[in-house]
Design a protein around this motif. Structure first.
Motif, PDB file in Angstrom:
ATOM      1  N   SER A 243       0.820  -1.218   0.000  1.00  0.00           N
ATOM      2  CA  SER A 243       0.000   0.000   0.000  1.00  0.00           C
ATOM      3  C   SER A 243       0.851   1.264   0.000  1.00  0.00           C
ATOM      4  CB  SER A 243      -0.938   0.013   1.206  1.00  0.00           C
ATOM      5  OG  SER A 243      -0.210   0.148   2.423  1.00  0.00           O
ATOM      6  N   GLY A 244       2.139   1.136   0.326  1.00  0.00           N
ATOM      7  CA  GLY A 244       3.035   2.290   0.294  1.00  0.00           C
ATOM      8  C   GLY A 244       3.730   2.499  -1.034  1.00  0.00           C
ATOM      9  N   LEU A 245       3.536   1.591  -1.985  1.00  0.00           N
ATOM     10  CA  LEU A 245       4.192   1.719  -3.285  1.00  0.00           C
ATOM     11  C   LEU A 245       3.589   2.864  -4.099  1.00  0.00           C
ATOM     12  CD1 LEU A 245       4.533  -2.032  -4.365  1.00  0.00           C
ATOM     13  CD2 LEU A 245       6.380  -0.483  -3.671  1.00  0.00           C
ATOM     14  N   ARG A 246       4.454   3.571  -4.826  1.00  0.00           N
ATOM     15  CA  ARG A 246       4.012   4.636  -5.726  1.00  0.00           C
ATOM     16  C   ARG A 246       4.787   4.487  -7.035  1.00  0.00           C
ATOM     17  NH1 ARG A 246       1.008   4.369  -2.244  1.00  0.00           N
ATOM     18  NH2 ARG A 246       0.092   5.994  -0.921  1.00  0.00           N
ATOM     19  N   LEU A 247       4.358   3.541  -7.836  1.00  0.00           N
ATOM     20  CA  LEU A 247       4.962   3.288  -9.139  1.00  0.00           C
ATOM     21  C   LEU A 247       3.888   2.687 -10.034  1.00  0.00           C
ATOM     22  CD1 LEU A 247       7.268   0.095  -8.937  1.00  0.00           C
ATOM     23  CD2 LEU A 247       5.313   0.530  -7.486  1.00  0.00           C
ATOM     24  N   PRO A 248       4.099   2.668 -11.356  1.00  0.00           N
ATOM     25  CA  PRO A 248       3.082   2.096 -12.239  1.00  0.00           C
ATOM     26  C   PRO A 248       2.891   0.595 -11.968  1.00  0.00           C
ATOM     27  CG  PRO A 248       4.604   3.465 -13.480  1.00  0.00           C
ATOM     28  CD  PRO A 248       5.204   3.291 -12.115  1.00  0.00           C
ATOM     29  N   VAL A 249       1.637   0.191 -11.872  1.00  0.00           N
ATOM     30  CA  VAL A 249       1.309  -1.211 -11.632  1.00  0.00           C
ATOM     31  C   VAL A 249       0.169  -1.620 -12.547  1.00  0.00           C
ATOM     32  CG1 VAL A 249       0.352  -2.871  -9.979  1.00  0.00           C
ATOM     33  CG2 VAL A 249       2.049  -1.205  -9.220  1.00  0.00           C
TER      34      VAL A 249
ATOM     35  N   GLU B 193      -8.276  -6.505  -5.261  1.00  0.00           N
ATOM     36  CA  GLU B 193      -8.058  -5.973  -3.917  1.00  0.00           C
ATOM     37  C   GLU B 193      -6.620  -5.516  -3.740  1.00  0.00           C
ATOM     38  OE1 GLU B 193      -9.470  -7.495   0.379  1.00  0.00           O
ATOM     39  OE2 GLU B 193      -7.972  -8.804  -0.560  1.00  0.00           O
ATOM     40  N   THR B 194      -5.680  -6.286  -4.250  1.00  0.00           N
ATOM     41  CA  THR B 194      -4.267  -5.908  -4.173  1.00  0.00           C
ATOM     42  C   THR B 194      -3.972  -4.732  -5.088  1.00  0.00           C
ATOM     43  OG1 THR B 194      -3.613  -8.150  -3.577  1.00  0.00           O
ATOM     44  CG2 THR B 194      -1.915  -6.737  -4.527  1.00  0.00           C
ATOM     45  N   GLN B 195      -4.534  -4.741  -6.299  1.00  0.00           N
ATOM     46  CA  GLN B 195      -4.319  -3.636  -7.236  1.00  0.00           C
ATOM     47  C   GLN B 195      -4.765  -2.306  -6.638  1.00  0.00           C
ATOM     48  OE1 GLN B 195      -7.470  -2.741  -9.547  1.00  0.00           O
ATOM     49  NE2 GLN B 195      -6.419  -0.786  -9.814  1.00  0.00           N
ATOM     50  N   LEU B 196      -5.868  -2.327  -5.907  1.00  0.00           N
ATOM     51  CA  LEU B 196      -6.412  -1.092  -5.349  1.00  0.00           C
ATOM     52  C   LEU B 196      -5.560  -0.528  -4.214  1.00  0.00           C
ATOM     53  CD1 LEU B 196     -10.224  -1.982  -5.359  1.00  0.00           C
ATOM     54  CD2 LEU B 196      -9.041  -0.335  -6.831  1.00  0.00           C
ATOM     55  N   LEU B 197      -4.596  -1.304  -3.735  1.00  0.00           N
ATOM     56  CA  LEU B 197      -3.687  -0.789  -2.704  1.00  0.00           C
ATOM     57  C   LEU B 197      -2.763   0.290  -3.253  1.00  0.00           C
ATOM     58  CD1 LEU B 197      -2.563  -4.139  -1.005  1.00  0.00           C
ATOM     59  CD2 LEU B 197      -4.211  -2.478  -0.097  1.00  0.00           C
ATOM     60  N   VAL B 198      -2.505   0.266  -4.560  1.00  0.00           N
ATOM     61  CA  VAL B 198      -1.532   1.181  -5.167  1.00  0.00           C
ATOM     62  C   VAL B 198      -2.272   2.239  -5.987  1.00  0.00           C
ATOM     63  CG1 VAL B 198       0.534   1.384  -6.595  1.00  0.00           C
ATOM     64  CG2 VAL B 198       0.124  -0.722  -5.295  1.00  0.00           C
ATOM     65  N   PRO B 199      -2.251   3.498  -5.569  1.00  0.00           N
ATOM     66  CA  PRO B 199      -2.960   4.547  -6.303  1.00  0.00           C
ATOM     67  C   PRO B 199      -2.513   4.626  -7.759  1.00  0.00           C
ATOM     68  CG  PRO B 199      -2.198   5.364  -4.176  1.00  0.00           C
ATOM     69  CD  PRO B 199      -1.572   4.022  -4.363  1.00  0.00           C
ATOM     70  N   GLY B 200      -3.489   4.780  -8.658  1.00  0.00           N
ATOM     71  CA  GLY B 200      -3.193   4.947 -10.076  1.00  0.00           C
ATOM     72  C   GLY B 200      -2.904   3.668 -10.819  1.00  0.00           C
ATOM     73  N   SER B 201      -2.978   2.528 -10.148  1.00  0.00           N
ATOM     74  CA  SER B 201      -2.672   1.254 -10.800  1.00  0.00           C
ATOM     75  C   SER B 201      -3.803   0.820 -11.720  1.00  0.00           C
ATOM     76  CB  SER B 201      -2.407   0.173  -9.750  1.00  0.00           C
ATOM     77  OG  SER B 201      -3.513   0.043  -8.878  1.00  0.00           O
ATOM     78  N   GLN B 202      -3.484  -0.097 -12.626  1.00  0.00           N
ATOM     79  CA  GLN B 202      -4.433  -0.573 -13.622  1.00  0.00           C
ATOM     80  C   GLN B 202      -4.820  -2.030 -13.346  1.00  0.00           C
ATOM     81  OE1 GLN B 202      -3.094   0.104 -17.708  1.00  0.00           O
ATOM     82  NE2 GLN B 202      -1.659   1.661 -16.995  1.00  0.00           N
ATOM     83  N   PHE B 203      -6.008  -2.401 -13.810  1.00  0.00           N
ATOM     84  CA  PHE B 203      -6.495  -3.773 -13.656  1.00  0.00           C
ATOM     85  C   PHE B 203      -6.976  -4.284 -15.011  1.00  0.00           C
ATOM     86  CE2 PHE B 203      -9.978  -6.799 -12.968  1.00  0.00           C
ATOM     87  CZ  PHE B 203      -9.380  -7.724 -12.115  1.00  0.00           C
ATOM     88  N   ALA B 204      -6.585  -5.515 -15.340  1.00  0.00           N
ATOM     89  CA  ALA B 204      -7.038  -6.140 -16.584  1.00  0.00           C
ATOM     90  C   ALA B 204      -7.523  -7.553 -16.279  1.00  0.00           C
ATOM     91  CB  ALA B 204      -5.903  -6.195 -17.601  1.00  0.00           C
ATOM     92  N   LEU B 205      -8.699  -7.883 -16.773  1.00  0.00           N
ATOM     93  CA  LEU B 205      -9.260  -9.224 -16.607  1.00  0.00           C
ATOM     94  C   LEU B 205      -9.228  -9.941 -17.949  1.00  0.00           C
ATOM     95  CD1 LEU B 205     -10.790 -11.360 -14.921  1.00  0.00           C
ATOM     96  CD2 LEU B 205     -12.916 -10.229 -15.631  1.00  0.00           C
TER      97      LEU B 205
END
Length: 261
Positions: free
Chosen positions: A195-201, A219-231
């Motif tokens: 949750s403290g990471l600040r990099l592209p994910v 749930e894990t993706q949402l820990l990192v602000p600005g991260s992307q999710f693909a299903l």
């Protein structure tokens, strides 16, 4: 090639453009670096593509179990230092994605972005892993290969040669290596550090994944602000195996988005 990394030797394949932007791939429990073959073949030629076998897996050395996640992260860290890799995109599947999170927290000079495939900040409960370890200690890794297929692939995909090859890899994995990594997963909870990471994910989930379902990945993706999710709807736990074209396309698009290509 095998490289001395700390107290063990790690098997690594370093391919593509030697001076290209580096992309590092880490595989799932019970498998080896060959699971990335189809994806690597589809990647743009100007990239440097680094794959390695986790300790206790594939052609890497098998030290005595149990292992810690810290040891697995140190393996990856020392490997990248040995190969003089900085600013890599680290692509980790399952336990490989946990290693990716730990390495990004520790060494932001090595990691500029993460692709977290079918993984989470915490996977399963200690009781589940203790039971798995006991089963493998009693009966070997062959005893859990069929169950792995059931969780990793859709019913139709289980019958394919690619899926059957994965089952064979699990059965061929040293029990010491498999249980060692089970112990590492059991002892890992990365919710706070991730949750403290600040990099592209980019987090990738498979619609038929029985090990790390899409909701857990998100749930894990949402820990990192600005991260992307693909299903990837038709994929299971190993989309690089059952949907390599879709996986490679999403990975390539992400590399373009962050300026790595």
């Amino acid at each position: 090639m095998k490289l001395p990394i700390g107290d063990i030797e790690i098997n690594v394949v370093d391919s593509g453009a030697p001076q290209g932007a580096p992309v590092v791939f880490a595989h799932a429990l019970g498998l080896d670096l060959s699971v990335w073959d189809a994806v690597v073949a589809l990647m743009p030629p100007q990239l440097r593509l680094i794959r390695f076998d986790l300790r206790g897996h594939g052609q890497s050395e098998v030290p005595p179990a149990p292992y810690t996640m810290g040891a697995l992260v140190r393996d990856a860290e020392a490997l990248l230092d040995t190969l003089e890799v900085r600013d890599a995109v680290f692509v980790g599947n399952s336990i490989g994605g946990m290693i990716a999170q730990g390495l990004a927290v520790k060494r932001l000079d090595q990691i500029r972005a993460l692709v977290l495939s079918n993984t989470a900040a915490k996977i399963g409960q200690p009781a589940l892993w203790a039971e798995r370890i006991a089963q493998v200690q009693r009966s070997g890794t062959g005893a859990i290969a069929a169950a792995a297929l059931d969780k990793w692939f859709s019913p139709a995909a289980r019958k394919t040669e690619a899926a059957q090859a994965c089952a064979r890899r699990v059965a061929e994995t040293a029990a010491e290596g498999y249980t060692g990594c089970c112990a590492a997963i059991s002892g890992t909870d990365f919710y706070t550090p991730t949750s403290g990471l600040r990099l592209p994910v980019l987090a990738i989930a498979g619609g038929h994944d029985g090990s790390t379902p899409p909701d857990l990945v998100r749930e894990t993706q949402l820990l990192v602000p600005g991260s992307q999710f693909a299903l990837i709807h038709r994929a299971g736990h190993l989309p690089m195996i059952d949907q390599p074209e879709a996986f490679a396309q999403r990975l390539t698009d992400f590399l373009h988005d962050i300026g790595h290509l």
